[in-house]
Scaffold this active site. Structure first.
Site, PDB file in Angstrom:
ATOM      1  N   TYR A   2      65.411 -24.301  70.130  1.00  9.92           N
ATOM      2  CA  TYR A   2      66.221 -24.809  71.238  1.00  9.92           C
ATOM      3  C   TYR A   2      65.379 -25.324  72.404  1.00  9.92           C
ATOM      4  CZ  TYR A   2      66.294 -19.825  72.974  1.00  9.92           C
ATOM      5  OH  TYR A   2      66.005 -18.549  73.385  1.00  9.92           O
ATOM      6  N   GLU A   3      66.050 -26.055  73.283  1.00 14.84           N
ATOM      7  CA  GLU A   3      65.422 -26.759  74.421  1.00 14.84           C
ATOM      8  C   GLU A   3      64.393 -27.784  73.955  1.00 14.84           C
ATOM      9  OE1 GLU A   3      66.943 -26.587  76.944  1.00 14.84           O
ATOM     10  OE2 GLU A   3      67.986 -24.672  76.787  1.00 14.84           O
ATOM     11  N   GLY A   4      64.691 -28.479  72.871  1.00 15.54           N
ATOM     12  CA  GLY A   4      63.766 -29.451  72.299  1.00 15.54           C
ATOM     13  C   GLY A   4      62.898 -28.774  71.266  1.00 15.54           C
TER      14      GLY A   4
END
Length: 585
Positions: free
Chosen positions: A430-432
């Protein structure tokens, strides 16, 4: 297993490795002193150890429950959140004039590590609120700041990031959520968002959703996206037209409510201007990427502590150099010692990268000289993808090694070792994803400002090499030699990446990020070794701790930095060899 905050390691990393002292010279943090740092860390440790850590297994076992549009978090979470609010922890790293404590982000990162290490599921809530606060400070109107910042800074209200949709994950430009203008200047938001961390819960009085949506006639792709403030409870006290319609059943972080959110004409307000949503959202995402890296450090520290305790207690076999009758505690077996040493060294390296990134963020905003601010900004932008990706990779690796140290008992949920691995596994996603971080590193950061970011980094590493090779301490010159080899490998990889086409560059992105993480982490451990040697000579602090830091750097140099030349071969493999493998596409 009781979590213990690594206070000595955190203070040493802040003061000696990341050189947080330089922040005091800016004058931006008048209350920031060594005594205050110690007091803050000690109080945060109490919260982490005594309140949050005991709830870690509770959250994993109970999960979150959705009923009648309301999400119930695990037993103890609301009470723990109330203590978090009472302590003022949410506002620690934000300006005092806005209602925060006015302390550096670097100190906030140290506190966040303890929270995440104690209870990753709980820590996700405050972590998302950090990003919401930063987006409001950077892009909100005075009226929006007046309405929302106060309660967010205290933690009485929480915030979320609403980006992902069923058909639009990393491809944000494919999102379909719509925003229609209302007569009063507000907007009606309609659509569905998935994977919304802490999207609905029973801990805060209100939840402020920051939602990406498209306005009528907006351009296609990311250029036509806007950001909206969509509160669960409207300013008049009524409930907004939004709700959680699902809570995901996940591999780990069971205590964190990951929601599917549905907006049916919900009232929202534009933030940052129409079609400026991606610029505003990246303010949140850059904050979140460093903080996710800190999650990797925190969960790794938790897994290491548990593995160490188990190795000291578990007796099996005859150790080659142990005293007393067999069976001996497995920590006496050389392979277990090596495994624990590798865990400890990589944690220290990833912690140093994250804290150094936070210091660069602070300096980019507050350094007095414009050139210094620009250089700090370049360092922040270079370190952010490394902090996020490499530190979370380390989190997974260390958690997996923790299971291995436990042997068969590590595969049994009762010991808790498996939970750390399950919890850690989301952080590289997550978050890229970490692949996206690697693409950012070789795609944008490599040539940023004509390559200045890497040139400056290499220059700083060179200074540390000189400090090591000229030291009178017998353990430091070999450190300098290993660091030089690793630096040479990274330079070779950078030179190759700059010359090849983008397809070859992207094919080598992930191994290059690994090489960068291992080299930068090793450099910062060498910085720590030089500082530890100075402490020894000046009789500062615990001499045993200083000796351990030198030994840790040397172990890392031999176990990790020696891999650098082989990493170059991986980076420079090129896309053609990968294509030849073939997948029928």
């Amino acid at each position: 297993m009781t979590y213990r905050a690594p206070l000595d390691e955190l203070r040493f990393t802040l003061e000696e490795v990341a050189a947080v002292e330089g922040l005091k010279a800016t004058g931006a943090f008048p209350d920031f002193t060594s005594d205050l740092t110690a007091a803050i860390l000690e109080e945060a440790a109490k919260l982490a150890e005594n309140v949050l850590a005991p709830l870690n297994r509770v959250g994993d076992a109970e999960h979150c429950k959705l009923e009648n549009d309301a999400v119930t978090t695990p037993t103890g979470f609301p009470a723990a959140y109330a203590q978090f609010v009472e302590g003022g922890w949410q506002g620690l790293q934000f300006p005092a004039e806005l209602g925060g404590m006015g302390l550096p982000r670097a100190l906030g990162v140290a506190v966040l590590e303890m929270i995440q290490g104690a209870n990753l599921s709980f820590g996700l809530g405050p972590m998302l609120t950090y990003g919401g606060i930063e987006a409001l400070i950077a892009h909100g109107t005075d009226e929006q700041k007046e309405l929302y910042l106060g309660k967010l800074l205290t933690g009485e209200w929480s915030a979320t990031m609403n980006l992902t949709e069923p058909q639009a994950g990393s491809d944000v430009g494919a999102l379909r959520t719509k925003a229609e203008p209302n007569a009063d200047g507000s907007w009606a938001i309609s659509g569905q968002k998935i994977f919304i961390t802490w999207g609905e819960h029973d801990c805060a009085e209100n939840i402020i959703h920051l939602v990406l949506a498209r306005t009528p006639g907006s351009p296609e792709g990311t250029k036509g996206i806007s950001l909206f403030i969509v509160p669960k409870i409207l300013p008049d006290g009524s409930r907004n037209d939004l709700r959680a319609i699902g809570v995901e059943h996940k591999l780990g972080i069971h205590g964190s409510p990951t929601c599917t959110m549905e907006y049916t004409g919900a009232t929202g307000w534009l933030i940052g201007g129409e079609n400026a949503g991606m610029r505003c959202m990246f303010t949140m995402m850059n904050s979140a990427r460093l903080n996710v890296g800190v999650q990797g450090v925190g969960i790794a520290e938790r897994a290491f502590q548990q593995a160490l305790a188990y190795a000291q207690d578990r007796k099996q076999g005859r150790a080659i150099d142990a005293e007393g009758p067999a069976p001996h505690a497995i920590i006496h077996h050389p392979d277990i010692k090596r495994t624990l040493s590798l865990m400890k060294a990589k944690i220290a390296a990833s912690r140093a990268i994250c804290v150094s990134c936070a210091v660069a963020t602070d300096m980019a905003e507050h350094a007095e000289d414009a050139d210094e601010r620009a250089a700090a900004k370049r360092r922040e932008e270079l370190l952010t993808p490394v902090a996020k990706a490499w530190s979370t990779d380390i989190g997974v690796e260390v958690a997996s090694l923790g299971v291995q140290v436990h042997g068969g008992m590590g595969y049994i949920e009762e010991t808790g070792a498996a939970q750390h691995l399950r919890d850690a596994r989301i952080t590289p996603i997550y978050e890229g994803t970490n692949a996206i971080q690697a693409i950012d590193l070789v795609g944008r950061k490599l040539n940023m400002d004509g390559g200045a970011a890497f040139d400056e980094l290499f220059s700083d590493i060179g200074q540390t090499i000189e400090a090591c090779t000229t030291s009178s301490h017998p353990d430091l010159p070999p450190l300098g030699d290993r660091l030089q080899d690793s630096l040479d490998a990274m330079r070779e990889a950078v030179d190759w990446l700059k010359e090849v086409d983008m397809k070859d560059r992207l094919a080598g992105a992930t191994p290059f990020l690994t090489l960068a993480g291992e080299t930068i982490g090793g450099w910062l451990l060498c910085v720590g070794a030089v500082a530890a040697r100075r402490r020894q000579k000046e009789n500062i602090g615990d001499p045993a701790f200083a000796a351990q830091r030198i030994a840790l750097a040397n172990f890392y140099a031999e176990a990790v930095m020696t891999l650098a030349p082989s990493r170059v071969d991986d980076v420079t493999m090129g896309a053609e060899m990968i294509d030849e493998v073939g997948f029928g596409v």
